[in-house]
Design an enzyme around this catalytic site. Structure first.
Site, mmCIF file in Angstrom:
data_model
loop_
_atom_site.group_PDB
_atom_site.id
_atom_site.type_symbol
_atom_site.label_atom_id
_atom_site.label_comp_id
_atom_site.label_asym_id
_atom_site.label_seq_id
_atom_site.Cartn_x
_atom_site.Cartn_y
_atom_site.Cartn_z
ATOM 1 N N ASP A 165 0.819 -1.219 0.000
ATOM 2 C CA ASP A 165 0.000 0.000 0.000
ATOM 3 C C ASP A 165 0.849 1.263 0.000
ATOM 4 O O ASP A 165 2.049 1.245 0.286
ATOM 5 C CB ASP A 165 -0.940 0.013 1.206
ATOM 6 C CG ASP A 165 -0.207 -0.015 2.532
ATOM 7 O OD1 ASP A 165 0.788 -0.760 2.660
ATOM 8 O OD2 ASP A 165 -0.603 0.712 3.462
ATOM 9 N N GLU B 47 0.173 -1.501 5.474
ATOM 10 C CA GLU B 47 1.214 -1.082 6.419
ATOM 11 C C GLU B 47 0.973 0.330 6.911
ATOM 12 O O GLU B 47 1.114 0.634 8.096
ATOM 13 C CB GLU B 47 2.586 -1.194 5.743
ATOM 14 C CG GLU B 47 3.764 -0.977 6.682
ATOM 15 C CD GLU B 47 4.226 0.485 6.777
ATOM 16 O OE1 GLU B 47 5.073 0.787 7.636
ATOM 17 O OE2 GLU B 47 3.735 1.328 5.977
#
Length: 492
Positions: A82, A149
């Site tokens: 991400d 994350e």
């Protein structure tokens, strides 16, 4: 390798930049990484690489050792899928559906009005490049790409024992070439919720929106010591201390968008007597001049604006307005303490990241970071006391551990010797004041030796994010050299 989407696909090393170009073309903000994850799974399958996913959504890919390297310690390459979604106010971009638009700007690659996603897209691209390359010598290899994350380390929290076989982990989520990291801060989210009371607006009152824009923002860990202003704090200060002798009530206060990004913009709507509009406008102009002078070394784009507006919400009571402003002004923000053990490194910090207004409450979301648990708990206690005094509720959630430094790590010595052999100088071995997933990996894999390294990325978590082109080449050189220097497995 892939159809090019932008000019960056022609940069060297092409194998890395082509993957990053492809990554930019597929939307992947936190919580919306599935399209990119599935692309990676499909690509690995097409390359006959064993690939699987765990129940959290993390992607695992394996590659056998190159010829002659079968007896080396197995290595895990790690990145997260991400990216942080931040854009300029005047940029029309939907991170869920629109691709990032990277371009070359001199020595750097940046994006058109948005975060670039070099954090951690370049690291992810390098992991995939190793898998794709036939000329990179390495032992038994695994790649793990984690989800979410940036918004909570969901993938790292969900990592189970037994999924990884590697003895060494190379985390690719660092942002300064020439620095390798052997430890990082832990953190926890703190949410302060203040119940509010509203009253009917008076007939002679009008609504005025005050906006603060143009701040640099940035990463709430690695940039927290740079003196960058927090828009939420500046706007609260303006209302509390600079609207001298003007009767007003807050209608709405909102600012920031992510708890791990220093807020660049903040907005408030206030109810004031029509006769006081010009006074407020003049006062805000004075505050703008004052703050531009005060922050001139860093915040060169700071801009206030006032606009008459309408809002369906009623004003807060006068008492509730002052209660909120006292809470925001008293809330600590920025560096709390520098480390005694590691010179120049922040030990503990707090970012007053996001403020949102609902009909009956206002929420203040903060992120506490600390290298030590006691430092984190001290700030937790400070916020709990502040909440008690302000009549607010506090909720702590999403705690994640730090990564304790291991100065005698075998891997650190290998990297240092390798780096000095290539460049004739030693790298800086450091601890980073940011949340890396290594601390969470240590729980199911306590004996795994780890370091974190990467290319130079400036201003992550902001639309000014950029990655230094030359440093990507240096980082790739280091990745290849390090993999070829991994030591032999222990004799059985």
């Amino acid at each position: 390798m892939f159809k090019p989407h932008s000019e960056i696909s022609q940069l060297e090393p092409q194998v890395v930049w082509q993957f990053f170009d492809q990554i930019c073309s597929i939307p992947h903000p936190s919580k919306h990484e599935e399209a990119l994850a599935q692309f990676i799974v499909n690509w690995a399958t097409s390359q006959n690489l064993p690939v699987r996913r765990d129940k959290t959504g993390n992607v695992f890919i394996k590659k056998p050792a190159t010829s002659g390297m079968e007896n080396r310690k197995p290595v895990v390459l790690q990145a997260h899928i991400d990216m942080v979604p931040q854009k300029n106010d005047d940029t029309d971009h939907d991170f869920v559906t629109d691709p990032i638009k990277p371009y070359v700007d001199g020595e750097w690659v940046t994006a058109d009005g948005t975060t670039l996603g070099a954090d951690n897209g370049i690291g992810m691209a390098s992991c995939l490049a190793v898998l794709a390359s036939s000329d990179v010598a390495h032992g038994p290899l695994e790649v793990i790409l984690t989800v979410d994350e940036e918004a909570g380390m969901t993938g790292a929290f969900g990592l189970e024992a037994g999924w990884l076989e590697g003895e060494i982990l190379l985390n690719t989520d660092s942002e300064q070439e020439g620095e390798i990291y052997m430890g990082c801060a832990g953190g926890i989210d703190a949410s302060l919720t203040l119940d509010i009371q509203r009253q009917s607006a008076c007939a002679e009152q009008v609504y005025l929106e005050i906006s603060l824009k143009g701040l640099k923002g940035g990463h709430s860990g690695v940039d927290i010591h740079t003196g960058r202003a927090n828009a939420n704090k500046l706007l609260a200060r303006t209302l509390k201390h600079h609207l001298h002798g003007i009767d007003f009530q807050i209608v709405e206060f909102r600012g920031g968008s992510l708890r791990n990004a220093i807020p660049r913009e903040a907005y408030t709507t206030i109810a004031i007597n029509d006769a006081d509009v010009n006074k407020v406008v003049a006062c805000i102009e004075q505050v703008q001049t004052l703050m531009r002078q005060e922050l001139s070394a860093i915040e060169t784009g700071l801009t206030f604006a006032t606009t008459q507006t309408q809002n369906d919400l009623s004003p807060l009571t006068a008492a509730c307005t002052q209660q909120l402003l006292s809470l925001l002004n008293a809330c600590p923000n920025g560096v709390v303490r520098m480390s005694d053990d590691i010179k120049g490194v922040v030990e503990t910090s707090l970012n007053l990241g996001v403020i949102t207004t609902d009909t009956d409450s206002i929420e203040v979301l903060c992120l506490i970071r600390s290298l030590i648990d006691s430092g984190r708990k001290d700030v937790e206690g400070t916020l709990a006391s502040l909440a008690e005094l302000a009549g607010a509720k506090i909720e702590l959630s999403g705690a994640y551990p730090g990564w304790k430094p291991e100065p005698e790590s075998e891997l650190i010595h290998i990297f240092r010797d390798m780096y000095e052999g290539i460049y004739g100088k030693k790298p800086d071995i450091m601890v980073i004041h940011a949340g890396l997933e290594c601390g969470l990996f240590k729980e199911p894999y306590p004996d795994m030796d780890m370091i974190s390294f990467g290319p130079t990325i400036k201003f992550p978590h902001s639309p000014d994010e950029k990655v230094h082109i030359e440093s990507v080449g240096l980082y790739w050189q280091q990745m290849k050299a390090l993999l070829s220097n991994i030591p032999l497995k222990a004799a059985e």
